[in-house]
Design a protein around this motif. Structure first.
Motif, short mmCIF file in Angstrom:
data_model
loop_
_atom_site.label_atom_id
_atom_site.label_comp_id
_atom_site.label_asym_id
_atom_site.label_seq_id
_atom_site.Cartn_x
_atom_site.Cartn_y
_atom_site.Cartn_z
N GLY A 227 -13.22 -2.59 3.64
CA GLY A 227 -12.46 -2.74 2.61
C GLY A 227 -12.52 -1.60 1.53
N PHE B 182 -17.00 -5.00 -1.07
CA PHE B 182 -17.11 -5.06 -2.38
C PHE B 182 -15.54 -5.65 -3.09
CE2 PHE B 182 -17.36 -3.83 -7.10
CZ PHE B 182 -18.63 -4.26 -7.27
N ARG C 122 -13.46 4.57 -3.50
CA ARG C 122 -14.16 4.46 -4.91
C ARG C 122 -15.71 4.53 -4.91
NH1 ARG C 122 -12.32 -0.44 -8.65
NH2 ARG C 122 -12.96 -1.59 -6.74
N HIS D 71 0.69 -1.12 -0.07
CA HIS D 71 -0.06 -0.19 -0.05
C HIS D 71 0.87 1.27 0.05
CE1 HIS D 71 -3.06 -2.89 1.64
NE2 HIS D 71 -3.73 -2.17 0.89
N GLN E 268 -21.49 0.17 -7.41
CA GLN E 268 -21.78 -0.23 -5.94
C GLN E 268 -22.95 0.52 -5.63
OE1 GLN E 268 -18.14 -0.74 -3.55
NE2 GLN E 268 -16.82 -0.15 -5.24
N ALA F 131 -7.63 -4.70 9.57
CA ALA F 131 -7.37 -5.97 8.59
C ALA F 131 -8.10 -7.02 9.10
CB ALA F 131 -5.83 -5.90 8.39
N ASP G 84 -10.44 -0.38 6.08
CA ASP G 84 -9.64 -0.92 5.23
C ASP G 84 -8.40 -1.41 6.04
OD1 ASP G 84 -9.32 -0.98 1.85
OD2 ASP G 84 -7.34 -1.17 3.02
C1 LIG Z 1 -10.16 -4.38 -4.83
S1 LIG Z 1 -9.86 -3.24 -3.88
C2 LIG Z 1 -11.67 -2.98 -3.35
C3 LIG Z 1 -11.76 -1.61 -2.71
C4 LIG Z 1 -13.22 -1.08 -2.47
N1 LIG Z 1 -14.17 -1.90 -1.73
C5 LIG Z 1 -13.96 -0.63 -3.77
O1 LIG Z 1 -14.44 -1.45 -4.27
O2 LIG Z 1 -13.26 0.28 -4.32
C6 LIG Z 1 -9.57 -4.28 -2.18
C7 LIG Z 1 -9.51 -3.78 -0.83
O3 LIG Z 1 -9.43 -4.63 0.09
C8 LIG Z 1 -8.68 -4.19 1.06
N2 LIG Z 1 -8.05 -5.29 1.96
C9 LIG Z 1 -7.34 -6.19 1.39
N3 LIG Z 1 -7.07 -7.13 2.88
C10 LIG Z 1 -7.95 -6.69 3.61
C11 LIG Z 1 -8.15 -7.06 5.16
N4 LIG Z 1 -7.71 -8.28 5.47
N5 LIG Z 1 -9.25 -6.16 5.82
C12 LIG Z 1 -9.86 -5.13 4.90
N6 LIG Z 1 -9.39 -4.53 3.85
C13 LIG Z 1 -8.48 -5.52 3.27
C14 LIG Z 1 -7.24 -3.53 0.31
O4 LIG Z 1 -6.58 -2.73 0.92
C15 LIG Z 1 -8.12 -2.76 -0.80
O5 LIG Z 1 -8.39 -1.59 -0.50
#
Ligand SMILES: C[S@@+](CC[C@H](N)C(=O)[O-])C[C@H]1O[C@@H](n2cnc3c(N)ncnc32)[C@H](O)[C@@H]1O
Length: 226
Positions: A58, A130, A63, A15, A39, A113, A81
């Motif tokens: 997350g 999402f 977005r 990140h 979304q 996380a 996130d």
């Molecule tokens: C593909 S992006 C989607 C972001 C957002 N939901 C969107 O649609 O714009 C995946 C997101 O999941 C987060 N992520 C990954 N592992 C995670 C965890 N264990 N807990 C929370 N967030 C996590 C990442 O940092 C990232 O921002």
């Protein structure tokens, strides 16, 4: 959490390097406006109204947030996130079209996380996760579904996964748009039956939706079963 291989999001420095390089949109998958709109549309179709309280799990660089914040009453949007810095990059760079009074305080953008939702209030009515579970082992989905039960006002939890047919789920599977998903490494797929079983076991009634989503993810809408 498991011995399964980590997702790219779990790589040290992933990140931080992307944010420093101004790639906070790219690391959530790009397709910024289209995916944010998708979304927002699914939440509106599921009954989201301005007085509801939304938890975006997350949420990445906001977005969805940059759209939801314009719709919801001030203070009604919370985001978590794994990278709080990514949420803060969204706050800094992506909210130009959100009136200042509708922007969230930093305290509503939470690093988490582990899907424990620290500091998120009890009045959350809607939650969305999402394009997150496809990157993480199924154990994370289980923890999220279990921990979301603590929100007494939660009416709806919308989440996406990749699915594979029962007979092909044990091997790599090519999704309709070409993405290859896997049973035991990211991006993960599961069977519909396994999602339904998990939801039922943890007290959720989940309905698979036929909606077309970016990358061929499948949307489930889960409501408390009892
Ligand atoms: C593909 S992006 C989607 C972001 C957002 N939901 C969107 O649609 O714009 C995946 C997101 O999941 C987060 N992520 C990954 N592992 C995670 C965890 N264990 N807990 C929370 N967030 C996590 C990442 O940092 C990232 O921002």
């Amino acid at each position: 959490m498991t011995d399964l291989p980590p997702s790219p999001y779990e790589a040290p420095g992933f990140h931080a390097e992307a944010i420093a390089a101004g790639r906070h949109r790219a690391i959530v998958g790009g397709r910024w406006d289209e995916t944010g709109r998708a979304q927002m549309a699914l939440l509106l179709d599921a009954g989201l109204q301005p007085h509801h309280h939304l938890l975006d799990i997350g949420a990445g660089s906001l977005r969805l947030g940059c759209k939801a914040l314009r719709y919801l009453e001030p203070g009604h949007y919370w985001a978590t996130d794994a990278s709080r810095d990514l949420l803060l990059a969204g706050l800094r760079h992506e909210l130009a079209e959100v009136p200042p009074a509708q922007r969230p305080p930093e305290s509503q953008l939470i690093g988490d996380a582990a899907f424990t939702f620290p500091g998120v209030p009890d009045n959350i009515t809607h939650a969305i996760c999402f394009a997150v579970f496809p990157h993480l082992s199924p154990a994370h989905t289980e923890v999220a579904l279990a921990n979301l039960r603590r929100f007494p006002a939660l009416e709806l939890f919308a989440f996406t996964v990749f699915l594979a047919p029962e007979a092909e789920a044990g091997a790599p599977y090519r999704q309709a748009d070409g993405v290859v998903t896997h049973p035991a490494k990211p991006p993960y797929h599961r069977t519909e039956a396994s999602v339904q079983e998990l939801c039922a076991r943890l007290g959720w009634q989940a309905q698979r939706q036929d909606r077309m989503l970016p990358r061929g993810q499948v949307l489930f809408l889960a409501r408390r079963a009892g």
